[in-house]
Write a protein that holds these residues in place. Structure first.
Motif, mmCIF file in Angstrom:
data_model
loop_
_atom_site.group_PDB
_atom_site.id
_atom_site.type_symbol
_atom_site.label_atom_id
_atom_site.label_comp_id
_atom_site.label_asym_id
_atom_site.label_seq_id
_atom_site.Cartn_x
_atom_site.Cartn_y
_atom_site.Cartn_z
ATOM 1 N N GLU A 395 0.824 -1.208 0.000
ATOM 2 C CA GLU A 395 0.000 0.000 0.000
ATOM 3 C C GLU A 395 0.859 1.259 0.000
ATOM 4 O OE1 GLU A 395 -3.194 0.380 -0.424
ATOM 5 O OE2 GLU A 395 -3.533 -1.781 -0.588
ATOM 6 N N ASP A 396 2.049 1.193 0.634
ATOM 7 C CA ASP A 396 2.909 2.379 0.702
ATOM 8 C C ASP A 396 3.845 2.507 -0.502
ATOM 9 O OD1 ASP A 396 4.737 0.375 1.152
ATOM 10 O OD2 ASP A 396 5.405 1.097 3.114
ATOM 11 N N GLY A 397 3.708 1.617 -1.490
ATOM 12 C CA GLY A 397 4.520 1.688 -2.703
ATOM 13 C C GLY A 397 5.775 0.850 -2.677
ATOM 14 N N GLN A 398 6.187 0.345 -1.503
ATOM 15 C CA GLN A 398 7.354 -0.541 -1.451
ATOM 16 C C GLN A 398 7.017 -1.846 -2.180
ATOM 17 O OE1 GLN A 398 10.247 -0.626 1.248
ATOM 18 N NE2 GLN A 398 9.980 1.469 1.914
ATOM 19 N N ILE A 399 8.037 -2.460 -2.747
ATOM 20 C CA ILE A 399 7.818 -3.652 -3.570
ATOM 21 C C ILE A 399 8.589 -4.832 -2.994
ATOM 22 C CG2 ILE A 399 8.197 -4.668 -5.850
ATOM 23 C CD1 ILE A 399 7.601 -1.933 -7.036
ATOM 24 N N ASP A 400 7.862 -5.920 -2.787
ATOM 25 C CA ASP A 400 8.456 -7.168 -2.327
ATOM 26 C C ASP A 400 8.759 -8.044 -3.532
ATOM 27 O OD1 ASP A 400 8.272 -6.760 0.532
ATOM 28 O OD2 ASP A 400 6.112 -6.979 0.302
ATOM 29 N N TYR A 401 9.946 -8.622 -3.537
ATOM 30 C CA TYR A 401 10.338 -9.519 -4.618
ATOM 31 C C TYR A 401 9.729 -10.891 -4.382
ATOM 32 C CZ TYR A 401 13.408 -11.993 -7.905
ATOM 33 O OH TYR A 401 13.911 -12.744 -8.936
ATOM 34 N N ALA A 402 9.078 -11.451 -5.418
ATOM 35 C CA ALA A 402 8.388 -12.733 -5.272
ATOM 36 C C ALA A 402 9.002 -13.825 -6.133
ATOM 37 C CB ALA A 402 6.905 -12.570 -5.607
ATOM 38 N N GLY A 403 10.167 -13.566 -6.705
ATOM 39 C CA GLY A 403 10.874 -14.623 -7.429
ATOM 40 C C GLY A 403 10.845 -14.436 -8.931
ATOM 41 N N ARG A 404 11.633 -15.234 -9.593
ATOM 42 C CA ARG A 404 11.711 -15.191 -11.043
ATOM 43 C C ARG A 404 10.485 -15.847 -11.660
ATOM 44 N NH1 ARG A 404 17.051 -17.012 -9.802
ATOM 45 N NH2 ARG A 404 16.472 -19.107 -10.450
ATOM 46 N N GLY A 405 10.098 -15.323 -12.795
ATOM 47 C CA GLY A 405 9.002 -15.925 -13.528
ATOM 48 C C GLY A 405 9.496 -16.880 -14.588
ATOM 49 N N ASP A 406 10.787 -17.150 -14.617
ATOM 50 C CA ASP A 406 11.359 -18.073 -15.601
ATOM 51 C C ASP A 406 12.442 -18.891 -14.911
ATOM 52 O OD1 ASP A 406 13.633 -16.387 -15.390
ATOM 53 O OD2 ASP A 406 12.889 -15.112 -17.010
ATOM 54 N N ASP A 407 13.234 -19.595 -15.688
ATOM 55 C CA ASP A 407 14.267 -20.458 -15.125
ATOM 56 C C ASP A 407 15.641 -19.804 -15.081
ATOM 57 O OD1 ASP A 407 12.615 -22.708 -14.671
ATOM 58 O OD2 ASP A 407 12.706 -23.245 -16.790
ATOM 59 N N MET A 408 15.715 -18.506 -15.282
ATOM 60 C CA MET A 408 17.010 -17.830 -15.295
ATOM 61 C C MET A 408 17.771 -18.098 -13.999
ATOM 62 S SD MET A 408 17.432 -16.263 -18.192
ATOM 63 C CE MET A 408 18.567 -14.911 -17.983
ATOM 64 N N MET A 409 19.066 -18.338 -14.145
ATOM 65 C CA MET A 409 19.937 -18.593 -13.006
ATOM 66 C C MET A 409 20.697 -17.318 -12.671
ATOM 67 S SD MET A 409 21.445 -22.330 -14.200
ATOM 68 C CE MET A 409 22.280 -21.655 -15.640
ATOM 69 N N ASN A 410 21.232 -17.267 -11.455
ATOM 70 C CA ASN A 410 22.056 -16.136 -11.054
ATOM 71 C C ASN A 410 23.401 -16.675 -10.586
ATOM 72 O OD1 ASN A 410 23.203 -13.833 -9.528
ATOM 73 N ND2 ASN A 410 21.231 -12.915 -10.027
ATOM 74 N N ALA A 411 24.442 -16.222 -11.265
ATOM 75 C CA ALA A 411 25.792 -16.678 -10.928
ATOM 76 C C ALA A 411 26.656 -15.473 -10.585
ATOM 77 C CB ALA A 411 26.402 -17.446 -12.108
ATOM 78 N N GLY A 412 26.786 -15.191 -9.302
ATOM 79 C CA GLY A 412 27.626 -14.098 -8.847
ATOM 80 C C GLY A 412 27.207 -12.739 -9.370
ATOM 81 N N GLY A 413 25.891 -12.538 -9.542
ATOM 82 C CA GLY A 413 25.402 -11.264 -10.035
ATOM 83 C C GLY A 413 25.122 -11.259 -11.526
ATOM 84 N N TYR A 414 25.538 -12.293 -12.256
ATOM 85 C CA TYR A 414 25.239 -12.415 -13.675
ATOM 86 C C TYR A 414 23.983 -13.273 -13.848
ATOM 87 C CZ TYR A 414 30.096 -10.974 -14.634
ATOM 88 O OH TYR A 414 31.285 -10.302 -14.707
ATOM 89 N N ARG A 415 23.043 -12.789 -14.670
ATOM 90 C CA ARG A 415 21.893 -13.609 -15.032
ATOM 91 C C ARG A 415 22.313 -14.535 -16.172
ATOM 92 N NH1 ARG A 415 16.670 -11.678 -13.400
ATOM 93 N NH2 ARG A 415 15.731 -12.383 -15.338
ATOM 94 N N VAL A 416 22.078 -15.828 -15.986
ATOM 95 C CA VAL A 416 22.525 -16.829 -16.947
ATOM 96 C C VAL A 416 21.333 -17.694 -17.350
ATOM 97 C CG1 VAL A 416 24.073 -18.777 -17.360
ATOM 98 C CG2 VAL A 416 24.823 -16.871 -15.919
#
Length: 505
Positions: A395-416
């Motif tokens: 309600e206050d505009g802050q956004i909660d992250y709810a996860g990826r919508g695909d199978d993208m991986m994260n490797a040390g800050g790189y999306r793979v």
């Protein structure tokens, strides 16, 4: 109430415009101020604003004399040295289109980029992998060094919407996407200065990444220079455990790094004495609350402000010193952004989960994917660009992250993309089928794991060798698991989610 954030548009980008001219706009007023210091425990290589501007515009002249012209695409295969940002800005200053790439890429990966982009030339360090049979003009580092002393080029001024640079990001299709950005992208980053960094001209921002990482180029270099601040970058051989010494010795006021760097620092140091540091910045992967608390405890209460973004639009949701995140949220949209959380029929209600989206008129949004108009159009839903990640707007505009919508991986800050890795490894001798995903091996630590089927057990050293020859280091599996068969969903497709539970570690 709909999950839309809209507090008005930012100031329009001036015209005519050149990104490099904007970045170096303070150089004439601050000629003797240190713009960049490349740090090691024993010495530092300092660049004043005057020296930096002279090197950039001299290199721009050299690129013109080499026969390149405005609009030409130049593929950058340079190492983790100051030559990288100088050549990058020089090309943009001259109206050319640089393509910064990671030095970790292999020659086969670079060959695909050359085939897609048909660049006019390659800026190359001989120690960085690159195919030798492209037939393209190659400008080596020795030539780039000589160009620094040439007379300064004029800036190529023009439409702020024209193409300025191209960066590569992994695609869900398995083929890395070439993301095209306009000159106005640097103007849009001004929304990040207070919406994330709390950045001013007196700051000394130390970024832990390499020169040739886009996170470093933007947050570590372009943005500090845009406000007349000082950028601090560790030399290429400096170990992570030495960063606290550099932060303290060089009076860093802001520290920027991927969450994995914070994690490694805290593994080496229980306490950190950083008297001049005001706060840290994190991006590239989700920052856990446990890691945030550990950092605050080790530093005497200093905070880390997180940002969410992507190659197509940099960062646009963030916490900041002026507006900290609450309750584990990502933060809130930066002033000037128009953000929504979408369902299939448009914006959902606040408090409901949907896809994080950004207005297609955002000045920081990409022009599109190079040579892929259909793929570009597929990323939009009406006026909204779809990130593919899920979130909830409070309600206050802050956004909660709810996860990826695909199978993208994260490797040390790189999306793979797992598809990209699977495509490369499918040709490995002995492998019949392969599936790749990221696996959490301990809190906040993920690795890429390859699950495969074969007629007989395969030698892991041979598997690793094949991966090293065909994939950048950050894309390579860190573990291999042989299975009798790969798990599939009811439609017979590979279930990467099911793979995670099959990891024996």
């Amino acid at each position: 109430m709909e999950a839309i954030f809209d507090d008005g548009a930012p100031a329009p980008c001036p015209a005519p415009f050149n990104m490099a001219a904007h970045v170096l706009a303070h150089a004439d007023a601050l000629p003797d101020k240190i713009a960049l210091a490349v740090l090691s425990p024993t010495r530092s290589d300092r660049w004043s604003y005057a020296k930096l501007k002279s090197a950039v515009l001299g290199t721009a002249t050299g690129l013109k004399q080499a026969g390149f012209k405005p609009g030409d695409i130049l593929l950058m295969r340079l190492g983790n040295t100051v030559e990288f940002p100088i050549a990058y800005l020089a090309a943009i200053a001259a109206g050319m289109v640089p393509v910064p790439t990671s030095s970790m890429l292999t020659a086969p990966e670079v060959a695909k980029m050359v085939a897609q982009l048909s660049p006019a030339g390659i800026l190359r360090d001989q120690d960085v992998a690159c195919p030798d049979d492209t037939g393209l003009p190659v400008i080596g580092t020795d030539d780039l060094l000589k160009m620094r002393d040439l007379p300064p080029s004029e800036y190529d001024m023009g439409d702020p919407d024209r193409l300025a640079y191209i960066i590569y990001t992994s695609g869900t299709s398995g083929n890395p996407r070439a993301v095209c950005h306009a000159h106005r992208a640097i103007w849009a980053r001004r929304m990040m200065h207070q919406g994330w960094y709390g950045l001013g001209p007196d700051d000394r921002l130390l970024h832990a990444g390499a020169f040739n990482w886009t996170f470093t180029l933007g947050t570590g270099l372009m943005d500090p220079w845009s406000v007349g601040a000082t950028a601090l970058i560790p030399a290429k051989d400096v170990p992570i455990e030495a960063l606290p010494l550099l932060l303290k010795r060089h009076d860093a006021t802001i520290f920027a790094a991927a969450p994995g760097v914070y994690r490694k620092l805290l593994n080496h140091h229980d306490t950190l004495d950083l008297p001049k540091l005001r706060h840290g910045l994190a991006a590239g992967e989700k920052l856990s609350e446990a890691l945030r608390r550990r950092w605050a405890e080790a530093t005497g209460g200093k905070q880390i402000f997180e940002a969410y973004g992507m190659s197509e639009c940099s960062t646009f949701i963030s916490a900041s010193p002026a507006s900290p995140a609450t309750g584990g949220s990502l933060g809130q949209p930066q002033q000037g952004r128009r953000i929504a959380i979408l369902g299939p029929d448009g914006p959902v209600a606040r408090g409901e989960e949907g896809v994080i989206a950004i207005d297609r008129r955002d000045p920081g949004l990409m022009l599109g994917y190079y040579g892929a108009e259909d793929e570009t159009r597929a990323r939009f839903q009406g006026d909204w660009f779809l990130t593919g990640d899920h979130g909830v707007m409070r309600e206050d505009g802050q956004i909660d992250y709810a996860g990826r919508g695909d199978d993208m991986m994260n490797a040390g800050g790189y999306r793979v993309s797992p598809l990209e890795v699977e495509t490369a490894l499918h040709h490995c001798p002995g492998i019949r089928e392969i599936g790749v995903t990221d696996v959490e091996i301990k809190p906040d630590t993920y690795i890429i794991v390859a699950f495969y089927t074969s007629d007989a057990p395969l030698d892991e050293a041979a598997l690793n060798g094949f991966a090293q020859d065909n994939l950048a280091r950050y894309k390579q599996p860190r573990a291999w698991v042989r299975l009798d068969h790969l798990p599939t969903n009811p439609n017979g497709k590979l279930s990467r989610k099911a793979l995670k539970s099959l990891f024996p570690g």
